[in-house]
Design an enzyme around this catalytic site. Structure first.
Site, PDB file in Angstrom:
ATOM      1  N   GLY A  30       0.825  -1.214   0.000  1.00 15.53           N
ATOM      2  CA  GLY A  30       0.000   0.000   0.000  1.00 15.53           C
ATOM      3  C   GLY A  30       0.852   1.254   0.000  1.00 15.53           C
ATOM      4  CE1 TYR A 150      -2.322 -13.472   2.319  1.00 14.11           C
ATOM      5  CE2 TYR A 150      -1.770 -14.911   0.473  1.00 14.11           C
ATOM      6  CZ  TYR A 150      -1.889 -13.646   1.012  1.00 14.11           C
ATOM      7  OH  TYR A 150      -1.585 -12.544   0.235  1.00 14.11           O
ATOM      8  CG  HIS A 193       7.252 -13.254   2.743  1.00 17.85           C
ATOM      9  ND1 HIS A 193       6.722 -14.421   2.242  1.00 17.85           N
ATOM     10  CD2 HIS A 193       6.197 -12.463   3.029  1.00 17.85           C
ATOM     11  CE1 HIS A 193       5.410 -14.336   2.219  1.00 17.85           C
ATOM     12  NE2 HIS A 193       5.056 -13.148   2.691  1.00 17.85           N
ATOM     13  CG  ASP A 294      12.353 -27.186   1.358  1.00 18.05           C
ATOM     14  OD1 ASP A 294      13.097 -26.339   1.901  1.00 18.05           O
ATOM     15  OD2 ASP A 294      12.767 -28.250   0.842  1.00 18.05           O
TER      16      ASP A 294
HETATM   17  P1  GDP Z   1       6.693 -18.800   0.808  1.00 21.80           P
HETATM   18  O1  GDP Z   1       7.200 -18.243  -0.491  1.00 21.80           O
HETATM   19  O2  GDP Z   1       5.225 -18.620   1.006  1.00 21.80           O
HETATM   20  O3  GDP Z   1       7.123 -20.230   1.010  1.00 21.80           O
HETATM   21  O4  GDP Z   1       7.289 -17.920   2.010  1.00 21.80           O
HETATM   22  P2  GDP Z   1       8.729 -17.522   2.585  1.00 21.80           P
HETATM   23  O5  GDP Z   1       9.238 -16.326   1.867  1.00 21.80           O
HETATM   24  O6  GDP Z   1       8.541 -17.383   4.053  1.00 21.80           O
HETATM   25  O7  GDP Z   1       9.691 -18.748   2.341  1.00 21.80           O
HETATM   26  C1  GDP Z   1      10.249 -19.060   1.092  1.00 21.80           C
HETATM   27  C2  GDP Z   1      11.299 -20.135   1.246  1.00 21.80           C
HETATM   28  O8  GDP Z   1      12.450 -19.588   1.898  1.00 21.80           O
HETATM   29  C3  GDP Z   1      10.874 -21.345   2.067  1.00 21.80           C
HETATM   30  O9  GDP Z   1      11.408 -22.506   1.444  1.00 21.80           O
HETATM   31  C4  GDP Z   1      11.573 -21.096   3.413  1.00 21.80           C
HETATM   32  O10 GDP Z   1      11.814 -22.271   4.153  1.00 21.80           O
HETATM   33  C5  GDP Z   1      12.866 -20.468   2.928  1.00 21.80           C
HETATM   34  N1  GDP Z   1      13.617 -19.728   3.962  1.00 21.80           N
HETATM   35  C6  GDP Z   1      14.939 -19.874   4.212  1.00 21.80           C
HETATM   36  N2  GDP Z   1      15.307 -19.108   5.263  1.00 21.80           N
HETATM   37  C7  GDP Z   1      14.197 -18.425   5.643  1.00 21.80           C
HETATM   38  C8  GDP Z   1      13.961 -17.475   6.675  1.00 21.80           C
HETATM   39  O11 GDP Z   1      14.841 -17.095   7.452  1.00 21.80           O
HETATM   40  N3  GDP Z   1      12.701 -16.967   6.754  1.00 21.80           N
HETATM   41  C9  GDP Z   1      11.716 -17.354   5.899  1.00 21.80           C
HETATM   42  N4  GDP Z   1      10.503 -16.788   6.014  1.00 21.80           N
HETATM   43  N5  GDP Z   1      11.907 -18.288   4.940  1.00 21.80           N
HETATM   44  C10 GDP Z   1      13.127 -18.815   4.810  1.00 21.80           C
END
Ligand code: GDP
Length: 336
Positions: A30, A150, A193, A294
């Protein structure tokens, strides 16, 4: 990272004094839309903080629309989060998103808004959808379990826009971006994320002189990333499409009123970690924590419909991550 809009339709549909409501203006998406609208000379922007207006409250939202009667609505208000927040707080994710979007879409219809752009995410598509994912793959298979609450809320919003277009003749469009990052991102390690999480983790490890940084999962999942300024530009581009192009998006038979907004910049989590490590200048090692999920193996959006209208993203991933790291250092002093 303000940049001129690429290939903005000319003339734009929204007059510069049109009444425009950006729902969720304090969030990453936003706030980028508000910045871009201001840069483009829009003067009549309507915003309201969650303290002033709880978007989950139907009566309050209807009253807000009755009082303000916005003509154009960017629906960027949502409960969002990374893989752990999404998988451990499903109740909040489904309730808040359903309530926020239902109230806004319904009020926009009741008060005869000209156009509404509903923003979601490519996680609405089936976990094992063929790649790149076309809009018509929606509801052709099971969802990724880590973010199904979600995703189901967002799918309901798409269905609501479509149903209202069919029954009431509204002109509501849903746009599904890939993984976004940029200014005002969430850097909280429990709810963020991957991209902002890794910026923070590598930065803090460098400051602390740590030997390792832990990255969740196997490193093999692929994600497509886009700078939020590109999404804001695409959102304005869509809202300003001439009536005939806009109508053809709404009527597109295999997937009405739904369009992907991707950059095509796909990278594995392993390579992303390497890129951020280099940009931050961390000298230690990367360790993968296989106990963390993952998520979906790959979610590359097919953005050819958007491209065929003449829009392309501008911000290259490396440049965007450098920019996001600068923003983090300048704005997140309290947390590092
Ligand atoms: P997604 O795209 O909905 O799966 O959301 P995320 O951005 O949270 O995660 C993307 C991928 O990055 C997944 O495979 C997570 O396990 C990996 N990942 C690796 N390290 C991290 C971290 O420190 N935080 C998050 N959020 N994801 C991580």
């Amino acid at each position: 990272m303000s940049h001129k809009l690429p290939l903005q339709p000319n003339p734009p549909v929204m007059p510069s004094d049109a009444s425009i409501y950006v729902a969720g203006h304090r969030g990453m998406v936003g706030s980028a839309i508000v910045r871009t609208l201001r840069d483009e000379g829009y003067t009549n922007l309507l915003t309201c903080s969650s303290a002033e207006l709880d978007l989950r409250n139907q009566a309050a939202v209807l009253r807000f629309f009755a009082d303000n009667r916005p003509e154009y609505i960017f629906l960027a208000a949502a409960r969002v989060g990374g893989i752990i927040a999404n998988s451990t707080r499903k109740g909040e994710f489904i309730y808040d998103n359903l309530m926020i979007q239902t109230n806004i879409i319904h009020s926009a219809c009741t008060h005869c808004a000209s156009r509404l752009l509903f923003l979601g995410s490519t996680c609405i598509y089936p976990k094992n959808a063929p790649q790149p994912i076309r809009e018509e793959y929606l509801l052709t298979g099971s969802l990724e379990p880590t973010n199904d609450a979600y995703a189901i809320a967002k799918i309901a919003g798409i269905a609501q826009c479509r149903s209202y277009n069919e029954q009431y003749g509204t002109r509501f469009l849903s746009a599904m971006p890939n993984n976004l990052y940029g200014p005002h991102d969430n850097f909280d390690l429990t709810s963020s994320h991957v991209l902002p999480a890794l910026i923070r983790k590598f930065h803090e490890a460098k400051e602390a002189g740590a030997d390792t940084v832990t990255v969740w999962g196997s490193g093999t999942p692929l994600r497509e990333f886009m700078h939020v300024d590109d999404l804001a530009a695409a959102s304005l581009f869509l809202m300003n499409l001439p009536d005939d192009s806009y109508s053809s998006l709404l009527a597109y038979a295999p997937a009405p009123a739904l369009i992907n907004v991707g950059s095509g910049q796909e990278i594995s989590i392993f390579d992303l970690a390497g890129l951020i490590k280099d940009i931050v200048g961390f000298d230690g090692d990367i360790v993968f924590d296989a106990s963390k999920p993952d998520g979906t193996p790959r979610k590359l959006a097919d953005s050819s419909r958007l491209h065929s209208l003449g829009w392309r993203h501008l911000v290259d991933l490396e440049e965007g991550v450098r920019n996001a790291y600068i923003w983090f250092k300048e704005n997140c002093r309290g947390i590092h």
